[in-house]
Design a protein around this motif. Structure first.
Motif, PDB file in Angstrom:
ATOM      1  N   ASP A 170       0.827  -1.215   0.000  1.00  0.00           N
ATOM      2  CA  ASP A 170       0.000   0.000   0.000  1.00  0.00           C
ATOM      3  C   ASP A 170       0.856   1.257   0.000  1.00  0.00           C
ATOM      4  O   ASP A 170       0.603   2.197  -0.760  1.00  0.00           O
ATOM      5  CB  ASP A 170      -0.942   0.014   1.211  1.00  0.00           C
ATOM      6  CG  ASP A 170      -2.018  -1.063   1.127  1.00  0.00           C
ATOM      7  OD1 ASP A 170      -2.287  -1.566   0.012  1.00  0.00           O
ATOM      8  OD2 ASP A 170      -2.584  -1.397   2.183  1.00  0.00           O
ATOM      9  N   GLU A 171       1.882   1.271   0.831  1.00  0.00           N
ATOM     10  CA  GLU A 171       2.775   2.421   0.912  1.00  0.00           C
ATOM     11  C   GLU A 171       3.530   2.626  -0.403  1.00  0.00           C
ATOM     12  O   GLU A 171       3.747   3.758  -0.834  1.00  0.00           O
ATOM     13  CB  GLU A 171       3.771   2.244   2.067  1.00  0.00           C
ATOM     14  CG  GLU A 171       3.128   2.243   3.438  1.00  0.00           C
ATOM     15  CD  GLU A 171       2.583   0.877   3.879  1.00  0.00           C
ATOM     16  OE1 GLU A 171       2.499  -0.063   3.041  1.00  0.00           O
ATOM     17  OE2 GLU A 171       2.231   0.756   5.060  1.00  0.00           O
ATOM     18  N   SER A 172       3.907   1.522  -1.043  1.00  0.00           N
ATOM     19  CA  SER A 172       4.626   1.601  -2.325  1.00  0.00           C
ATOM     20  C   SER A 172       3.755   2.238  -3.393  1.00  0.00           C
ATOM     21  O   SER A 172       4.250   2.973  -4.251  1.00  0.00           O
ATOM     22  CB  SER A 172       5.047   0.207  -2.788  1.00  0.00           C
ATOM     23  OG  SER A 172       5.949  -0.358  -1.877  1.00  0.00           O
ATOM     24  N   GLU A 173       2.475   1.950  -3.348  1.00  0.00           N
ATOM     25  CA  GLU A 173       1.525   2.508  -4.312  1.00  0.00           C
ATOM     26  C   GLU A 173       1.346   4.016  -4.060  1.00  0.00           C
ATOM     27  O   GLU A 173       1.344   4.798  -5.007  1.00  0.00           O
ATOM     28  CB  GLU A 173       0.188   1.772  -4.167  1.00  0.00           C
ATOM     29  CG  GLU A 173      -0.755   1.919  -5.306  1.00  0.00           C
ATOM     30  CD  GLU A 173      -0.236   1.387  -6.623  1.00  0.00           C
ATOM     31  OE1 GLU A 173      -0.550   2.025  -7.641  1.00  0.00           O
ATOM     32  OE2 GLU A 173       0.470   0.365  -6.664  1.00  0.00           O
ATOM     33  N   ARG A 174       1.206   4.387  -2.794  1.00  0.00           N
ATOM     34  CA  ARG A 174       0.932   5.785  -2.427  1.00  0.00           C
ATOM     35  C   ARG A 174       2.166   6.680  -2.497  1.00  0.00           C
ATOM     36  O   ARG A 174       2.071   7.837  -2.909  1.00  0.00           O
ATOM     37  CB  ARG A 174       0.368   5.868  -1.004  1.00  0.00           C
ATOM     38  CG  ARG A 174      -1.072   5.483  -0.866  1.00  0.00           C
ATOM     39  CD  ARG A 174      -1.649   5.893   0.489  1.00  0.00           C
ATOM     40  NE  ARG A 174      -0.759   5.673   1.628  1.00  0.00           N
ATOM     41  CZ  ARG A 174      -0.682   4.531   2.321  1.00  0.00           C
ATOM     42  NH1 ARG A 174      -1.437   3.497   1.984  1.00  0.00           N
ATOM     43  NH2 ARG A 174       0.147   4.416   3.344  1.00  0.00           N
ATOM     44  N   GLU A 175       3.303   6.175  -2.038  1.00  0.00           N
ATOM     45  CA  GLU A 175       4.514   6.991  -1.942  1.00  0.00           C
ATOM     46  C   GLU A 175       5.751   6.152  -2.272  1.00  0.00           C
ATOM     47  O   GLU A 175       6.523   5.796  -1.388  1.00  0.00           O
ATOM     48  CB  GLU A 175       4.628   7.646  -0.566  1.00  0.00           C
ATOM     49  CG  GLU A 175       4.320   6.736   0.604  1.00  0.00           C
ATOM     50  CD  GLU A 175       4.167   7.475   1.925  1.00  0.00           C
ATOM     51  OE1 GLU A 175       4.063   8.717   1.938  1.00  0.00           O
ATOM     52  OE2 GLU A 175       4.166   6.787   2.944  1.00  0.00           O
ATOM     53  N   ARG A 223       9.262   6.664  -0.836  1.00  0.00           N
ATOM     54  CA  ARG A 223       9.474   6.529   0.603  1.00  0.00           C
ATOM     55  C   ARG A 223       9.555   5.071   1.047  1.00  0.00           C
ATOM     56  O   ARG A 223       9.643   4.794   2.233  1.00  0.00           O
ATOM     57  CB  ARG A 223       8.392   7.278   1.367  1.00  0.00           C
ATOM     58  CG  ARG A 223       8.540   8.773   1.148  1.00  0.00           C
ATOM     59  CD  ARG A 223       7.660   9.577   1.993  1.00  0.00           C
ATOM     60  NE  ARG A 223       7.952  10.986   1.752  1.00  0.00           N
ATOM     61  CZ  ARG A 223       7.612  11.943   2.571  1.00  0.00           C
ATOM     62  NH1 ARG A 223       6.994  11.661   3.687  1.00  0.00           N
ATOM     63  NH2 ARG A 223       7.905  13.185   2.283  1.00  0.00           N
ATOM     64  N   HIS A 241      10.153   1.639   5.211  1.00  0.00           N
ATOM     65  CA  HIS A 241       9.164   2.662   4.889  1.00  0.00           C
ATOM     66  C   HIS A 241       9.517   3.884   5.733  1.00  0.00           C
ATOM     67  O   HIS A 241       9.554   3.817   6.964  1.00  0.00           O
ATOM     68  CB  HIS A 241       7.734   2.200   5.191  1.00  0.00           C
ATOM     69  CG  HIS A 241       6.740   3.293   4.959  1.00  0.00           C
ATOM     70  ND1 HIS A 241       5.839   3.681   5.903  1.00  0.00           N
ATOM     71  CD2 HIS A 241       6.530   4.089   3.881  1.00  0.00           C
ATOM     72  CE1 HIS A 241       5.103   4.675   5.425  1.00  0.00           C
ATOM     73  NE2 HIS A 241       5.516   4.946   4.206  1.00  0.00           N
ATOM     74  N   PRO A 286       8.094   7.240   6.433  1.00  0.00           N
ATOM     75  CA  PRO A 286       6.936   8.122   6.257  1.00  0.00           C
ATOM     76  C   PRO A 286       7.305   9.603   6.194  1.00  0.00           C
ATOM     77  O   PRO A 286       6.592  10.392   5.575  1.00  0.00           O
ATOM     78  CB  PRO A 286       6.041   7.824   7.456  1.00  0.00           C
ATOM     79  CG  PRO A 286       6.888   7.098   8.424  1.00  0.00           C
ATOM     80  CD  PRO A 286       8.015   6.473   7.666  1.00  0.00           C
ATOM     81  N   ARG A 325      10.222   2.891  -6.883  1.00  0.00           N
ATOM     82  CA  ARG A 325      10.123   3.306  -8.290  1.00  0.00           C
ATOM     83  C   ARG A 325      11.320   2.764  -9.083  1.00  0.00           C
ATOM     84  O   ARG A 325      11.160   2.250 -10.191  1.00  0.00           O
ATOM     85  CB  ARG A 325      10.057   4.829  -8.352  1.00  0.00           C
ATOM     86  CG  ARG A 325       9.711   5.354  -9.714  1.00  0.00           C
ATOM     87  CD  ARG A 325       9.391   6.829  -9.669  1.00  0.00           C
ATOM     88  NE  ARG A 325       8.037   6.984  -9.165  1.00  0.00           N
ATOM     89  CZ  ARG A 325       7.619   8.005  -8.432  1.00  0.00           C
ATOM     90  NH1 ARG A 325       8.442   8.970  -8.096  1.00  0.00           N
ATOM     91  NH2 ARG A 325       6.368   8.074  -8.041  1.00  0.00           N
TER      92      ARG A 325
END
Length: 177
Positions: free
Chosen positions: A93-98, A101, A138, A140, A167
């Motif tokens: 989820d974090e990879s998708e959003r940011e 980071r 991660h 944040p 990315r």
């Protein structure tokens, strides 16, 4: 020939360990590696070659020292290994959003048992997981704000680690096919 991805640790950072990417591709060709392609200036190479990861790492480390007087760790994974690392992402989820980071830390040697837990002890808000043979971070608040230093991460892992953001991981996977 096997598709491989090489990561060079700490090059072209802060004006030190300068390795031009065109020259890096020439070095790879001189080692007999085929179709060497680089991605951004931070030392990412996708290529075709025979041989084990350790032998390929040692060959490139020696060539970098000889040509550029740069002594740095090189970490090589096959395209198949790379796909397994990506599939193990504990921060989907974090990879998708940011994606900038979430960083993936690849170790020169097998990770020490408990590497993520050891690194997490120094974390201040960052999350650290061990999955797919890699350390996952991660950040944040961004990696630049972190108290986790490369030396701390290396100690936790038991060998040199170099990290790439999500990315870049995906871009290299795409290049490796």
């Amino acid at each position: 020939m096997v598709k491989r991805i090489a990561l060079l640790r700490g090059i072209n950072v802060g004006g030190r360990n300068k390795v031009p990417m065109a020259a890096l591709r020439e070095v790879c060709a001189g080692l007999g590696w085929r179709e060497a392609a680089t991605f951004i200036q931070s030392g990412n190479v996708v290529f075709d070659a025979q041989g084990g990861d350790g032998a390929l790492e040692a060959a490139l480390e020696k060539a970098l020292a000889e040509r550029f007087e740069v002594r740095t760790a090189v970490i090589v994974r096959s395209g198949t290994e790379w796909a397994k690392i990506i599939a193990a992402n504990p921060f989907a989820d974090e990879s998708e959003r940011e994606p900038n980071r979430v960083l993936v830390g690849l170790s020169k040697h097998a990770l020490a048992p408990g590497a993520a837990e050891a690194a997490a002890k120094a974390a201040a808000g960052e999350r650290v997981e061990q999955a797919g043979g890699a350390l996952w971070f991660h950040y944040p608040n961004g990696a630049g704000q972190s108290k986790l230093t490369p030396a701390m991460i290396d100690r936790a892992a038991g060998s040199p680690v170099t990290a790439r953001n999500w990315r870049t991981m995906i871009a290299l996977a795409d290049m490796a096919g």
